[in-house]
Enzyme design. Structure first.
Site, PDB file in Angstrom:
ATOM      1  N   ALA A   1       0.435 -10.349   1.236  1.00 54.90           N
ATOM      2  CA  ALA A   1       1.177 -10.245   0.092  1.00 54.90           C
ATOM      3  C   ALA A   1       0.192  -9.685  -0.834  1.00 54.90           C
ATOM      4  O   ALA A   1      -1.185 -10.424  -0.844  1.00 54.90           O
ATOM      5  CB  ALA A   1       2.050 -11.321  -0.575  1.00 54.90           C
TER       6      ALA A   1
ATOM      7  N   ARG B   1       5.010 -22.474  20.000  1.00 58.39           N
ATOM      8  CA  ARG B   1       4.508 -24.015  19.898  1.00 58.39           C
ATOM      9  C   ARG B   1       3.132 -24.226  20.271  1.00 58.39           C
ATOM     10  O   ARG B   1       2.783 -25.199  20.769  1.00 58.39           O
ATOM     11  CB  ARG B   1       5.599 -24.722  20.890  1.00 58.39           C
ATOM     12  CG  ARG B   1       6.886 -24.634  20.409  1.00 58.39           C
ATOM     13  CD  ARG B   1       7.994 -24.942  21.382  1.00 58.39           C
ATOM     14  NE  ARG B   1       7.941 -24.042  22.582  1.00 58.39           N
ATOM     15  CZ  ARG B   1       8.917 -24.183  23.312  1.00 58.39           C
ATOM     16  NH1 ARG B   1       9.549 -25.202  23.531  1.00 58.39           N
ATOM     17  NH2 ARG B   1       8.640 -23.202  24.449  1.00 58.39           N
TER      18      ARG B   1
ATOM     19  N   LYS C   1       7.299  -8.096  -7.470  1.00 58.10           N
ATOM     20  CA  LYS C   1       7.834  -9.541  -7.656  1.00 58.10           C
ATOM     21  C   LYS C   1       6.692 -10.366  -8.192  1.00 58.10           C
ATOM     22  O   LYS C   1       6.995 -11.073  -8.911  1.00 58.10           O
ATOM     23  CB  LYS C   1       7.763 -10.159  -5.884  1.00 58.10           C
ATOM     24  CG  LYS C   1       8.838  -9.252  -5.545  1.00 58.10           C
ATOM     25  CD  LYS C   1       9.061  -9.778  -3.890  1.00 58.10           C
ATOM     26  CE  LYS C   1       7.772  -9.226  -3.124  1.00 58.10           C
ATOM     27  NZ  LYS C   1       7.598  -7.948  -2.836  1.00 58.10           N
ATOM     28  N   GLY C   2       5.415 -10.050  -8.214  1.00 57.60           N
ATOM     29  CA  GLY C   2       4.280 -10.750  -9.153  1.00 57.60           C
ATOM     30  C   GLY C   2       4.663 -10.787 -10.522  1.00 57.60           C
ATOM     31  O   GLY C   2       4.721 -11.739 -11.247  1.00 57.60           O
TER      32      GLY C   2
ATOM     33  N   THR D   1      -4.891  -4.038   0.340  1.00 49.05           N
ATOM     34  CA  THR D   1      -5.403  -3.235   1.452  1.00 49.05           C
ATOM     35  C   THR D   1      -6.120  -1.948   0.773  1.00 49.05           C
ATOM     36  O   THR D   1      -6.940  -1.222   1.241  1.00 49.05           O
ATOM     37  CB  THR D   1      -4.758  -2.822   2.621  1.00 49.05           C
ATOM     38  OG1 THR D   1      -3.682  -2.066   2.050  1.00 49.05           O
ATOM     39  CG2 THR D   1      -4.270  -4.066   3.563  1.00 49.05           C
ATOM     40  N   GLY D   2      -5.358  -1.622  -0.593  1.00 54.61           N
ATOM     41  CA  GLY D   2      -6.118  -0.435  -1.016  1.00 54.61           C
ATOM     42  C   GLY D   2      -5.337   0.900  -0.415  1.00 54.61           C
ATOM     43  O   GLY D   2      -5.848   2.079  -0.905  1.00 54.61           O
TER      44      GLY D   2
ATOM     45  N   GLN E   1       6.638  -9.730   0.589  1.00 56.15           N
ATOM     46  CA  GLN E   1       7.077  -8.335   1.234  1.00 56.15           C
ATOM     47  C   GLN E   1       8.592  -8.012   0.760  1.00 56.15           C
ATOM     48  O   GLN E   1       8.759  -8.114  -0.285  1.00 56.15           O
ATOM     49  CB  GLN E   1       7.032  -8.557   2.670  1.00 56.15           C
ATOM     50  CG  GLN E   1       5.737  -8.770   3.281  1.00 56.15           C
ATOM     51  CD  GLN E   1       5.087 -10.132   3.332  1.00 56.15           C
ATOM     52  OE1 GLN E   1       5.695 -11.117   3.719  1.00 56.15           O
ATOM     53  NE2 GLN E   1       3.872 -10.282   2.707  1.00 56.15           N
TER      54      GLN E   1
ATOM     55  N   HIS F   1       0.378  -9.918  -5.235  1.00 59.99           N
ATOM     56  CA  HIS F   1       1.317 -10.000  -6.182  1.00 59.99           C
ATOM     57  C   HIS F   1       0.370  -9.744  -7.575  1.00 59.99           C
ATOM     58  O   HIS F   1      -0.405 -10.751  -7.857  1.00 59.99           O
ATOM     59  CB  HIS F   1       2.058 -11.390  -6.311  1.00 59.99           C
ATOM     60  CG  HIS F   1       3.111 -11.436  -5.181  1.00 59.99           C
ATOM     61  ND1 HIS F   1       3.822 -12.517  -4.923  1.00 59.99           N
ATOM     62  CD2 HIS F   1       3.508 -10.558  -4.324  1.00 59.99           C
ATOM     63  CE1 HIS F   1       4.694 -12.183  -3.793  1.00 59.99           C
ATOM     64  NE2 HIS F   1       4.366 -11.052  -3.531  1.00 59.99           N
TER      65      HIS F   1
ATOM     66  N   GLY G   1       8.593  -3.919   0.400  1.00 55.95           N
ATOM     67  CA  GLY G   1       7.751  -4.649  -0.313  1.00 55.95           C
ATOM     68  C   GLY G   1       7.025  -4.037  -1.613  1.00 55.95           C
ATOM     69  O   GLY G   1       7.373  -2.734  -2.007  1.00 55.95           O
ATOM     70  N   ASP G   2       6.136  -4.590  -2.392  1.00 51.72           N
ATOM     71  CA  ASP G   2       5.468  -3.980  -3.510  1.00 51.72           C
ATOM     72  C   ASP G   2       6.358  -3.456  -4.572  1.00 51.72           C
ATOM     73  O   ASP G   2       6.190  -2.765  -5.419  1.00 51.72           O
ATOM     74  CB  ASP G   2       4.655  -2.320  -3.040  1.00 51.72           C
ATOM     75  CG  ASP G   2       3.555  -2.985  -1.710  1.00 51.72           C
ATOM     76  OD1 ASP G   2       3.095  -4.075  -1.942  1.00 51.72           O
ATOM     77  OD2 ASP G   2       3.554  -2.140  -0.855  1.00 51.72           O
TER      78      ASP G   2
ATOM     79  N   ASP H   1       9.241   3.540 -15.845  1.00 50.11           N
ATOM     80  CA  ASP H   1       8.503   4.387 -16.458  1.00 50.11           C
ATOM     81  C   ASP H   1       8.082   5.519 -15.800  1.00 50.11           C
ATOM     82  O   ASP H   1       7.849   6.546 -16.157  1.00 50.11           O
ATOM     83  CB  ASP H   1       7.490   3.655 -17.212  1.00 50.11           C
ATOM     84  CG  ASP H   1       6.524   2.683 -16.355  1.00 50.11           C
ATOM     85  OD1 ASP H   1       7.135   2.107 -15.799  1.00 50.11           O
ATOM     86  OD2 ASP H   1       5.388   3.116 -15.909  1.00 50.11           O
TER      87      ASP H   1
ATOM     88  N   ARG I   1       0.053   4.162  -0.709  1.00 53.50           N
ATOM     89  CA  ARG I   1       1.752   4.064  -0.375  1.00 53.50           C
ATOM     90  C   ARG I   1       2.456   5.185  -0.003  1.00 53.50           C
ATOM     91  O   ARG I   1       2.145   6.291  -0.849  1.00 53.50           O
ATOM     92  CB  ARG I   1       2.206   3.130  -1.384  1.00 53.50           C
ATOM     93  CG  ARG I   1       1.658   1.814  -1.377  1.00 53.50           C
ATOM     94  CD  ARG I   1       2.405   0.864  -2.565  1.00 53.50           C
ATOM     95  NE  ARG I   1       1.590  -0.339  -2.904  1.00 53.50           N
ATOM     96  CZ  ARG I   1       1.414  -0.657  -3.866  1.00 53.50           C
ATOM     97  NH1 ARG I   1       1.951  -0.287  -4.941  1.00 53.50           N
ATOM     98  NH2 ARG I   1       0.896  -2.247  -4.090  1.00 53.50           N
TER      99      ARG I   1
HETATM  100  P1  IMP Z   1       1.572  -7.518   8.676  1.00 58.41           P
HETATM  101  O1  IMP Z   1       2.776  -8.572   7.876  1.00 58.41           O
HETATM  102  O2  IMP Z   1       0.510  -7.704   7.885  1.00 58.41           O
HETATM  103  O3  IMP Z   1       1.502  -8.035   9.937  1.00 58.41           O
HETATM  104  O4  IMP Z   1       2.217  -6.165   8.244  1.00 58.41           O
HETATM  105  C1  IMP Z   1       3.340  -5.638   9.078  1.00 58.41           C
HETATM  106  C2  IMP Z   1       4.073  -4.523   8.095  1.00 58.41           C
HETATM  107  O5  IMP Z   1       4.269  -5.024   6.798  1.00 58.41           O
HETATM  108  C3  IMP Z   1       2.888  -3.414   7.713  1.00 58.41           C
HETATM  109  O6  IMP Z   1       3.620  -2.255   7.631  1.00 58.41           O
HETATM  110  C4  IMP Z   1       2.376  -3.783   6.368  1.00 58.41           C
HETATM  111  O7  IMP Z   1       1.960  -2.576   5.801  1.00 58.41           O
HETATM  112  C5  IMP Z   1       3.769  -4.444   5.914  1.00 58.41           C
HETATM  113  N1  IMP Z   1       3.421  -5.378   4.828  1.00 58.41           N
HETATM  114  C6  IMP Z   1       3.079  -6.591   5.070  1.00 58.41           C
HETATM  115  N2  IMP Z   1       2.878  -7.385   3.705  1.00 58.41           N
HETATM  116  C7  IMP Z   1       3.201  -6.465   2.878  1.00 58.41           C
HETATM  117  C8  IMP Z   1       3.427  -6.432   1.505  1.00 58.41           C
HETATM  118  O8  IMP Z   1       3.164  -7.566   0.836  1.00 58.41           O
HETATM  119  N3  IMP Z   1       3.633  -5.453   0.761  1.00 58.41           N
HETATM  120  C9  IMP Z   1       4.099  -4.456   1.388  1.00 58.41           C
HETATM  121  N4  IMP Z   1       4.048  -4.279   2.782  1.00 58.41           N
HETATM  122  C10 IMP Z   1       3.536  -5.105   3.479  1.00 58.41           C
END
Ligand code: IMP
Length: 422
Positions: free
Chosen positions: A40, A144, A17-18, A300-301, A223, A42, A13-14, A332, A304
């Protein structure tokens, strides 16, 4: 014959993509999210401003682009209300250009509580979830027991909500989580549902399939591939299929309608939350990557975790999604390192391999690195390939050979302008 192109992340993730979805958007008339939800973040930067989108597809700032929130997405009415308000303030025509699938599942306040309660109960073994209620909502979908956006219009919606709430509050209580005010949460939720009902809802699978012959469509992933529920570093994953297979069931399209698959990766690796990360750097080099790359979560701030590029994981992600176009982000950030490394294989319990081991969590995985001479030039001012320094070109040449794919786009900064096309 038109096909639906896909853009998705190849790491944890990160990847950016945005920015790329926004950059590619002018070529498409429809942008569709197919999985994930407000976990997410983005980030799009243009005209000197940064806009963070969580659930809304990245085409929202372009006129005449329809942005579809597909059935595979999970939607939190409370969060999307404030996101819509932000985007309207920034000048987007959301009423006209946003379309919800009636089949997308709803994140209820109790799903968020359950996320917090179960992470709390896991203690040190926690996933590091974004606490947006993603896992519990998908669990109810598969079990379900879920609520879909189309249900908001049903006369019995409140009864259905109350029944699920009762069940889930019992579970939250069982997990010992008490820190919430359910009356305030209910009120906020129902206000947001009323707000949302003003927008467009459809069986978007008909809309998308009907549009294929006449429109260019881009499916936007969230993600990353290594967080995929099936192929990621389970259980430290998200709860949806982030790979290109997720496009078919997240939008309701057939595999033969998938066209180009753009795979996005950073020039290095990051991960937020817990879980295995073989090429993680726990030293000052990792700290420098975090500082130079401003590696703090858009949602979430959280800081990473940072490390060198991992070709074992990248090749796996390319294979899983049938990627045919590579996009390298944040190139860069690698300037001014004396040496730049790439993990080319793993040693798992002493044996060399170039495959991701089944149990990435419990095996001892030691990356084998190849080292490159660094470069000091500032890449943020480069606008074409010939502006790039030779050491950096050597680095990407190696990657292209190893990955057996050309790097189609090189991003050298957050702005739309800072994008080099092959
Ligand atoms: P959840 O999807 O919020 O349940 O998180 C599950 C795992 O995926 C955690 O380790 C999060 O930090 C990671 N995660 C969820 N969404 C993102 C994203 O958009 N970017 C990076 N990591 C993500």
């Amino acid at each position: 014959m038109n096909k639906i192109d896909v853009v998705l992340g190849l790491q944890w993730g990160d990847e950016g993509k945005g920015k790329i979805a926004d950059f590619l958007t002018p070529n498409y008339q429809i942008i569709a999210r197919f999985q994930g939800g407000p976990n997410a973040g983005h980030s799009l930067k243009f005209n000197g401003k940064t806009h963070v989108l969580n659930t809304i597809p990245s085409g929202i700032f372009h006129e005449n682009t329809t942005n579809v929130i597909g059935n595979g997405v999970v939607v939190d009415p409370v969060r999307i209300k404030s996101e819509i308000e932000r985007v309207i303030d920034a000048g987007a025509d959301v009423r006209q250009n946003l379309l919800f699938s009636k089949k997308a599942h709803v994140i209820l306040p109790t799903h968020r509580l359950l996320d917090a309660a179960s992470e709390h109960a896991k203690g040190d073994a926690k996933i590091g979830s974004t606490l947006r209620g993603i896992g519990p909502t998908y669990r109810d979908k598969i079990g379900r027991n879920g609520v879909r956006l189309g249900d908001l219009f049903h006369p019995n919606f409140k009864q259905k909500y109350e029944a699920i709430k009762k069940e889930q509050l019992a579970l939250v209580e069982f997990l010992g989580y008490k820190d919430f005010d359910i009356i305030a949460l209910d009120q906020e939720f129902f206000e947001a549902c009323e707000f949302l009902k003003e927008f467009k809802f459809e069986d978007t699978e008909y809309f998308i399939n009907g549009a294929i012959p006449t429109h260019k469509i881009l499916a936007e992933g969230a993600q990353g591939s290594m967080l995929d529920i099936d192929f990621g570093s389970y259980p430290f994953v998200t709860s949806s299929n982030t790979i290109s297979g997720g496009v078919c069931n997240g939008l309701g399209i057939a595999p033969q309608n998938i066209g180009d698959v753009y795979g996005i990766f950073k020039a290095y690796c990051t991960r937020v939350g817990s879980g295995p990360f073989p090429s993680e750097l726990l030293d000052e080099t990792g700290e420098l990557l975090r500082k130079k790359g401003n590696e703090f979560g858009a949602t979430t701030g959280r800081p990473r975790r940072c490390g060198w590029l991992d070709l074992v994981a990248l090749k796996y992600a390319i294979m899983l999604s049938g990627v045919n176009r590579l996009i390298m982000m944040k190139s860069d950030v690698l300037s001014e390192f004396d040496e730049v490394k790439v993990a080319v294989a793993y040693k798992v319990n002493g044996t060399e391999t170039n495959q991701i081991p089944y149990d990435l969590c419990n095996e001892t995985v030691e990356p084998i690195y190849k080292s490159f001479k660094g470069w000091s030039e500032d890449l943020t001012i480069c606008r074409k390939k010939s502006d790039l320094p030779q050491n950096f070109l050597d680095y990407i040449q190696y990657l292209e050979t190893e990955l057996a794919l050309p790097i189609h786009i090189i991003s050298v900064g957050p702005d739309r302008e800072q994008t080099i096309l092959d």
